[in-house]
Scaffold this motif. Structure first.
Motif, mmCIF file in Angstrom:
data_model
loop_
_atom_site.group_PDB
_atom_site.id
_atom_site.type_symbol
_atom_site.label_atom_id
_atom_site.label_comp_id
_atom_site.label_asym_id
_atom_site.label_seq_id
_atom_site.Cartn_x
_atom_site.Cartn_y
_atom_site.Cartn_z
ATOM 1 N N THR A 101 -33.743 -1.595 -25.512
ATOM 2 C CA THR A 101 -32.921 -1.944 -24.524
ATOM 3 C C THR A 101 -31.639 -1.793 -24.538
ATOM 4 O O THR A 101 -31.615 -1.806 -25.998
ATOM 5 N N VAL A 102 -30.807 -0.835 -23.906
ATOM 6 C CA VAL A 102 -29.826 -0.542 -24.123
ATOM 7 C C VAL A 102 -28.680 -1.272 -23.296
ATOM 8 O O VAL A 102 -28.832 -1.751 -21.929
ATOM 9 N N LEU A 103 -27.461 -1.994 -23.626
ATOM 10 C CA LEU A 103 -26.423 -2.669 -22.924
ATOM 11 C C LEU A 103 -25.418 -2.072 -23.279
ATOM 12 O O LEU A 103 -24.927 -2.352 -24.870
ATOM 13 N N LEU A 104 -24.628 -1.475 -22.440
ATOM 14 C CA LEU A 104 -23.415 -0.976 -22.377
ATOM 15 C C LEU A 104 -22.168 -1.829 -21.876
ATOM 16 O O LEU A 104 -22.490 -2.224 -20.537
ATOM 17 N N ILE A 105 -21.398 -2.344 -22.823
ATOM 18 C CA ILE A 105 -20.475 -3.249 -22.602
ATOM 19 C C ILE A 105 -18.736 -2.629 -23.066
ATOM 20 O O ILE A 105 -18.793 -1.392 -23.483
ATOM 21 N N LEU A 112 -18.263 4.495 -19.696
ATOM 22 C CA LEU A 112 -19.283 4.520 -18.999
ATOM 23 C C LEU A 112 -19.890 6.041 -18.763
ATOM 24 O O LEU A 112 -20.980 6.191 -18.690
ATOM 25 N N PRO A 113 -19.647 7.185 -17.633
ATOM 26 C CA PRO A 113 -19.499 7.924 -17.416
ATOM 27 C C PRO A 113 -20.174 8.411 -17.919
ATOM 28 O O PRO A 113 -21.328 9.174 -17.610
ATOM 29 N N VAL A 114 -19.762 9.285 -19.033
ATOM 30 C CA VAL A 114 -20.209 9.797 -20.192
ATOM 31 C C VAL A 114 -21.496 9.151 -21.225
ATOM 32 O O VAL A 114 -22.893 9.807 -21.169
ATOM 33 N N GLU A 118 -25.344 -2.154 -17.979
ATOM 34 C CA GLU A 118 -24.086 -1.549 -17.743
ATOM 35 C C GLU A 118 -23.944 -3.233 -17.291
ATOM 36 O O GLU A 118 -24.017 -3.232 -16.146
ATOM 37 N N LEU A 119 -22.252 -3.678 -18.217
ATOM 38 C CA LEU A 119 -21.301 -3.831 -17.957
ATOM 39 C C LEU A 119 -20.301 -3.807 -18.157
ATOM 40 O O LEU A 119 -19.845 -3.487 -18.898
ATOM 41 N N ALA A 120 -19.461 -3.590 -17.084
ATOM 42 C CA ALA A 120 -18.196 -2.301 -16.764
ATOM 43 C C ALA A 120 -17.137 -3.723 -16.228
ATOM 44 O O ALA A 120 -17.188 -4.863 -15.223
ATOM 45 N N LEU A 177 -11.436 -9.861 -21.853
ATOM 46 C CA LEU A 177 -11.794 -9.324 -20.569
ATOM 47 C C LEU A 177 -11.152 -9.461 -19.309
ATOM 48 O O LEU A 177 -9.542 -9.107 -20.230
ATOM 49 N N ALA A 178 -11.883 -8.647 -18.048
ATOM 50 C CA ALA A 178 -10.608 -8.137 -17.272
ATOM 51 C C ALA A 178 -8.929 -9.449 -17.085
ATOM 52 O O ALA A 178 -8.448 -8.862 -16.757
#
Length: 436
Positions: free
Chosen positions: A4-8, A25-27, A46-48, A91-92
């Motif tokens: 499992t991979v989580l991109l934050i 994230l695009p890279v 992915e969590l952007a 966060l945002a």
């Protein structure tokens, strides 16, 4: 077994933004999932620019309870909350005044990863900070927990009115796009070399993180029935140093992760549970792991849970708790730890009542030991008791535990307002009242 991979990627919107986190994230998304994970196949989440801490917690919890190796790529900025001075991922909607409520606490990451099998979790970070947080982290470096490999860098504030670029994470992703995933220590070094080639000055400023898990996979550990009980190796101190030279240290073999994620919550979301571094001579990273370091005993318990043998897992945890009790005495950290494990196991087995009772006992034990009501571990125990209480189906048992929980909430209100009111409303629906 798939990984499992989580991109934050997270950073505040507006003038409080210190790093263009989402640009990475695009890279990363251009890298094959199997290369990101280091497994034959992998699931990528992915969590952007997330808005709410609970959204991050939900994704992290699901990833932490998925079987197979877990790799987390985390890009963003850290800020301290003004009350307890704990680092949070901004966060945002995070501002300096609202960090405590709108940021994602770093200790939540350690909490969610603490029951994973040793050697199965990797945390790769590219983090930026404001001046206050930078000074704090220079004396208290980040850790991911005893079973987590942590690699990356923490950067000081960028120049005024400038937005930093996550060059370390972009360099790491560029290397992985070749389709080859070198050993972690080598991958980390290559990413540092590439990123500092673009920005040489940062080589003398950043805090570089390279910490291997405290526990090693494949080394037998005495069982709970032995005369000497549990004897974990001391944790090595995290390293925060200038750019290291390459290190040839093998990454521990992957081992099974905990069981599937628990059911959705039935209570409101709030109740889920530096000075720039001078130049220095080259050093060797990561921190070496002692040859005799034992395996975390949670691996056997995890295997039992994965196979559906919840009763066996509970018995093992009880044996370890009794061993710790005989060796260290009531209220010791080792004893409380195994109580926490038992509470989690009851949750995995679907026994909300037992889980709630144990979490209440954990909170009481910590308070009795003199820990303050706003201590992270105390608040976490009460939050988890609250969460499990909301899942109890038997009205009589829920009423019984509701009074104890209300009393505890009066002493430990937690991070969010309205916790005690929530208990009172639910008790009212159960046909009783709580005195003010």
């Amino acid at each position: 077994m798939p990984g499992t991979v989580l991109l934050i990627a997270a950073s505040p919107v507006g003038k409080g933004c210190l790093v263009d986190a989402a640009s990475v994230l695009p890279v990363l998304a251009a890298v094959a999932p199997s290369v990101l994970s280091g497994t034959d196949t992998a699931n990528v989440v992915e969590l952007a620019d997330p808005l709410q801490p609970q959204a991050v917690l939900t994704r992290l919890r699901a990833a932490a309870t998925a079987p197979g190796p877990l790799t987390v790529f985390l890009t963003g900025q850290l800020q301290l909350d003004r009350r307890q001075r704990r680092p949070h991922l901004a966060l945002a909607r995070t501002t300096p005044a609202t960090v405590r409520y709108t940021g994602f606490p770093w200790h939540w990451i350690r909490e969610e990863l603490r029951l994973r099998a040793p050697g199965s979790t990797t945390l790769l970070v590219d983090l930026h900070t404001d001046a206050e947080t930078w000074q704090h982290l220079a004396g208290q470096p980040l850790t991911g927990g005893p079973g987590v490999a942590l690699y990356g860098r923490v950067a000081p504030p960028p120049p005024r009115r400038a937005t930093a670029v996550p060059t370390y994470m972009k360099s790491l992703a560029t290397i992985l796009r070749s389709g080859h995933r070198p050993p972690l220590a080598q991958l980390h070094q290559q990413a540092l070399t590439r990123s500092y080639g673009e920005d040489p000055d940062s080589a003398h400023r950043d805090l570089v993180l390279a910490v291997e898990p405290r526990y090693r996979a494949g080394v037998p550990m005495p069982g709970p029935a032995t005369a000497h009980g549990y004897a974990a190796a001391p944790a090595p101190a995290p390293m925060s140093v200038p750019v290291p030279h390459p290190a040839s240290v093998p990454h521990p073999a992957s081992v099974p992760a905990p069981a599937t994620a628990p059911a959705p919550l039935s209570v409101p979301a709030p109740y889920l549970a530096a000075v720039p571094m001078p130049a220095a001579p080259p050093v060797t990273l990561p921190v070496p792991v002692p040859e005799a370091a034992p395996v975390d005993p949670h691996a056997e318990i995890t295997a039992a849970v994965q196979s559906g043998r919840h009763a066996e897992a509970a018995v093992l945890a009880e044996q370890w708790e009794r061993t710790a009790l005989r060796r260290y005495g009531p209220g010791a950290d080792e004893v409380v730890h195994w109580m926490e494990v038992r509470a989690d196991l009851a949750m995995f087995a679907g026994d909300a009542e037992l889980s709630c009772r144990i979490w209440l006992a954990v909170a009481d034990a910590r308070l009795t030991a003199g820990q303050p009501a706003d201590a992270t571990a105390v608040e976490a125990a009460v939050d988890r008791a609250h969460h499990q209480w909301g899942r109890i189906g038997d009205s009589a048992r829920a009423r019984e535990l509701g009074f104890a929980l209300a009393d505890l909430r009066g002493r430990v209100p937690g991070r969010r307002q309205g916790a005690l009111d929530d208990i009172r409303r639910n008790l009212s629906r159960l046909g009783t009242q709580v005195s003010p």
